[in-house]
Motif scaffolding. Structure first.
Motif, PDB file in Angstrom:
ATOM      1  N   THR A  51      41.050  51.508  42.797  1.00 16.62           N
ATOM      2  CA  THR A  51      41.380  50.106  43.051  1.00 16.62           C
ATOM      3  C   THR A  51      40.259  49.308  43.679  1.00 16.62           C
ATOM      4  O   THR A  51      40.407  48.128  43.925  1.00 16.62           O
ATOM      5  CB  THR A  51      42.618  49.985  43.966  1.00 16.62           C
ATOM      6  OG1 THR A  51      42.324  50.624  45.210  1.00 16.62           O
ATOM      7  CG2 THR A  51      43.838  50.591  43.323  1.00 16.62           C
ATOM      8  N   GLY A  52      39.126  49.946  43.946  1.00 17.85           N
ATOM      9  CA  GLY A  52      38.008  49.198  44.516  1.00 17.85           C
ATOM     10  C   GLY A  52      38.136  49.046  46.008  1.00 17.85           C
ATOM     11  O   GLY A  52      38.455  50.001  46.713  1.00 17.85           O
ATOM     12  N   GLY A  53      37.902  47.843  46.513  1.00 13.91           N
ATOM     13  CA  GLY A  53      37.953  47.641  47.948  1.00 13.91           C
ATOM     14  C   GLY A  53      37.874  46.183  48.319  1.00 13.91           C
ATOM     15  O   GLY A  53      38.082  45.300  47.492  1.00 13.91           O
ATOM     16  N   ARG A  62      37.723  37.525  53.548  1.00 14.97           N
ATOM     17  CA  ARG A  62      37.990  38.751  52.793  1.00 14.97           C
ATOM     18  C   ARG A  62      37.905  38.462  51.300  1.00 14.97           C
ATOM     19  O   ARG A  62      38.483  37.507  50.823  1.00 14.97           O
ATOM     20  CB  ARG A  62      39.379  39.294  53.111  1.00 14.97           C
ATOM     21  CG  ARG A  62      39.518  39.783  54.529  1.00 14.97           C
ATOM     22  CD  ARG A  62      40.945  40.224  54.805  1.00 14.97           C
ATOM     23  NE  ARG A  62      41.063  40.656  56.172  1.00 14.97           N
ATOM     24  CZ  ARG A  62      41.147  41.925  56.542  1.00 14.97           C
ATOM     25  NH1 ARG A  62      41.165  42.859  55.638  1.00 14.97           N
ATOM     26  NH2 ARG A  62      41.230  42.249  57.807  1.00 14.97           N
ATOM     27  N   VAL A  63      37.173  39.336  50.592  1.00 16.08           N
ATOM     28  CA  VAL A  63      37.024  39.198  49.151  1.00 16.08           C
ATOM     29  C   VAL A  63      37.433  40.518  48.516  1.00 16.08           C
ATOM     30  O   VAL A  63      36.855  41.561  48.824  1.00 16.08           O
ATOM     31  CB  VAL A  63      35.554  38.856  48.777  1.00 16.08           C
ATOM     32  CG1 VAL A  63      35.406  38.746  47.268  1.00 16.08           C
ATOM     33  CG2 VAL A  63      35.112  37.580  49.464  1.00 16.08           C
ATOM     34  N   ARG A  64      38.442  40.488  47.643  1.00 14.44           N
ATOM     35  CA  ARG A  64      38.875  41.691  46.943  1.00 14.44           C
ATOM     36  C   ARG A  64      37.914  41.972  45.795  1.00 14.44           C
ATOM     37  O   ARG A  64      37.483  41.062  45.102  1.00 14.44           O
ATOM     38  CB  ARG A  64      40.287  41.519  46.406  1.00 14.44           C
ATOM     39  CG  ARG A  64      41.295  41.293  47.529  1.00 14.44           C
ATOM     40  CD  ARG A  64      42.687  41.265  47.016  1.00 14.44           C
ATOM     41  NE  ARG A  64      43.133  42.649  47.077  1.00 14.44           N
ATOM     42  CZ  ARG A  64      44.179  43.120  46.436  1.00 14.44           C
ATOM     43  NH1 ARG A  64      44.889  42.344  45.676  1.00 14.44           N
ATOM     44  NH2 ARG A  64      44.528  44.369  46.541  1.00 14.44           N
ATOM     45  N   LEU A  65      37.606  43.261  45.606  1.00 18.59           N
ATOM     46  CA  LEU A  65      36.625  43.650  44.605  1.00 18.59           C
ATOM     47  C   LEU A  65      37.165  44.764  43.711  1.00 18.59           C
ATOM     48  O   LEU A  65      37.886  45.644  44.183  1.00 18.59           O
ATOM     49  CB  LEU A  65      35.346  44.148  45.293  1.00 18.59           C
ATOM     50  CG  LEU A  65      34.661  43.163  46.232  1.00 18.59           C
ATOM     51  CD1 LEU A  65      33.655  43.885  47.112  1.00 18.59           C
ATOM     52  CD2 LEU A  65      34.001  42.056  45.443  1.00 18.59           C
ATOM     53  N   THR A  66      36.778  44.719  42.444  1.00 21.01           N
ATOM     54  CA  THR A  66      37.117  45.798  41.517  1.00 21.01           C
ATOM     55  C   THR A  66      36.263  47.021  41.861  1.00 21.01           C
ATOM     56  O   THR A  66      35.288  46.905  42.613  1.00 21.01           O
ATOM     57  CB  THR A  66      36.846  45.370  40.064  1.00 21.01           C
ATOM     58  OG1 THR A  66      35.431  45.187  39.903  1.00 21.01           O
ATOM     59  CG2 THR A  66      37.598  44.101  39.696  1.00 21.01           C
ATOM     60  N   PRO A  67      36.580  48.193  41.316  1.00 24.89           N
ATOM     61  CA  PRO A  67      35.782  49.377  41.638  1.00 24.89           C
ATOM     62  C   PRO A  67      34.288  49.236  41.333  1.00 24.89           C
ATOM     63  O   PRO A  67      33.448  49.620  42.150  1.00 24.89           O
ATOM     64  CB  PRO A  67      36.415  50.475  40.776  1.00 24.89           C
ATOM     65  CG  PRO A  67      37.825  50.056  40.615  1.00 24.89           C
ATOM     66  CD  PRO A  67      37.766  48.553  40.538  1.00 24.89           C
ATOM     67  N   ARG A 125      32.481  35.649  42.890  1.00 27.38           N
ATOM     68  CA  ARG A 125      33.398  36.110  43.936  1.00 27.38           C
ATOM     69  C   ARG A 125      32.845  35.826  45.332  1.00 27.38           C
ATOM     70  O   ARG A 125      33.599  35.653  46.278  1.00 27.38           O
ATOM     71  CB  ARG A 125      33.663  37.614  43.813  1.00 27.38           C
ATOM     72  CG  ARG A 125      34.267  38.082  42.523  1.00 27.38           C
ATOM     73  CD  ARG A 125      35.687  37.716  42.404  1.00 27.38           C
ATOM     74  NE  ARG A 125      36.386  38.118  43.612  1.00 27.38           N
ATOM     75  CZ  ARG A 125      37.674  38.277  43.705  1.00 27.38           C
ATOM     76  NH1 ARG A 125      38.415  38.087  42.667  1.00 27.38           N
ATOM     77  NH2 ARG A 125      38.227  38.598  44.840  1.00 27.38           N
ATOM     78  N   LEU A 126      31.508  35.812  45.454  1.00 23.90           N
ATOM     79  CA  LEU A 126      30.873  35.668  46.762  1.00 23.90           C
ATOM     80  C   LEU A 126      30.646  34.218  47.185  1.00 23.90           C
ATOM     81  O   LEU A 126      30.226  33.981  48.318  1.00 23.90           O
ATOM     82  CB  LEU A 126      29.526  36.401  46.770  1.00 23.90           C
ATOM     83  CG  LEU A 126      29.586  37.912  46.554  1.00 23.90           C
ATOM     84  CD1 LEU A 126      28.176  38.488  46.536  1.00 23.90           C
ATOM     85  CD2 LEU A 126      30.431  38.580  47.604  1.00 23.90           C
TER      86      LEU A 126
END
Length: 145
Positions: A51-53, A62-67, A125-126
């Motif tokens: 699930t990444g991190g 907070r930024v959700r990231l793919t694997p 994303r950033l």
């Protein structure tokens, strides 16, 4: 071992609520998992390989990231910490060829176009987080915090 003994062992290892081990800080807060890597005000927290991190900047953003996105930022952050002794102008750069070979791609034959697309997505994303990916012809990519 009896079932009761196994249950006690699980409760002791996982905590009374059955959460993942290691996800409890000194104050007993189970909501903040430990950072797998910290560089300056940036913390990268891995959930699972599948699930990444999450990237946490300054304890707020907070930024959700793919694997694969998480793996890219983790690799760049590790390189930045390993290159602390190098001059700032060349510190932390990872060549494209190393990134292509090292990241957990969803395709059997990743190439430069896959890396460029990944970098574009991560840069989007950033936006607004205070973290950016910098590229330099001949040197590769690096994380700027």
């Amino acid at each position: 071992m009896s079932n009761k003994a196994l249950d006690r062992l699980r409760t002791k290892e996982l905590g009374s609520s059955g959460d993942t081990p290691g996800f409890q800080d000194a104050a007993g807060d189970k909501t903040a998992p430990p950072a797998s890597l910290t560089v300056g005000s940036l913390a990268l927290v891995r959930h699972t390989v599948a699930t990444g991190g999450v990237m946490i900047v300054g304890g707020r953003s907070r930024v959700r990231l793919t694997p694969v996105q998480f793996a890219l930022l983790e690799l760049l952050a590790r390189q930045m910490t390993e290159d602390e002794d190098n001059h700032e102008s060349v510190r932390g750069f990872v060549p494209s060829s190393i990134l292509i070979c090292s990241l957990p791609w969803d395709t059997a034959h990743p190439d430069l176009s896959h890396l460029k697309q990944l970098v574009r997505r991560v840069r989007r994303r950033l936006v607004g987080s205070g973290v950016e990916l910098q590229s330099w012809c001949g040197l590769g990519y690096r994380l700027v915090v």
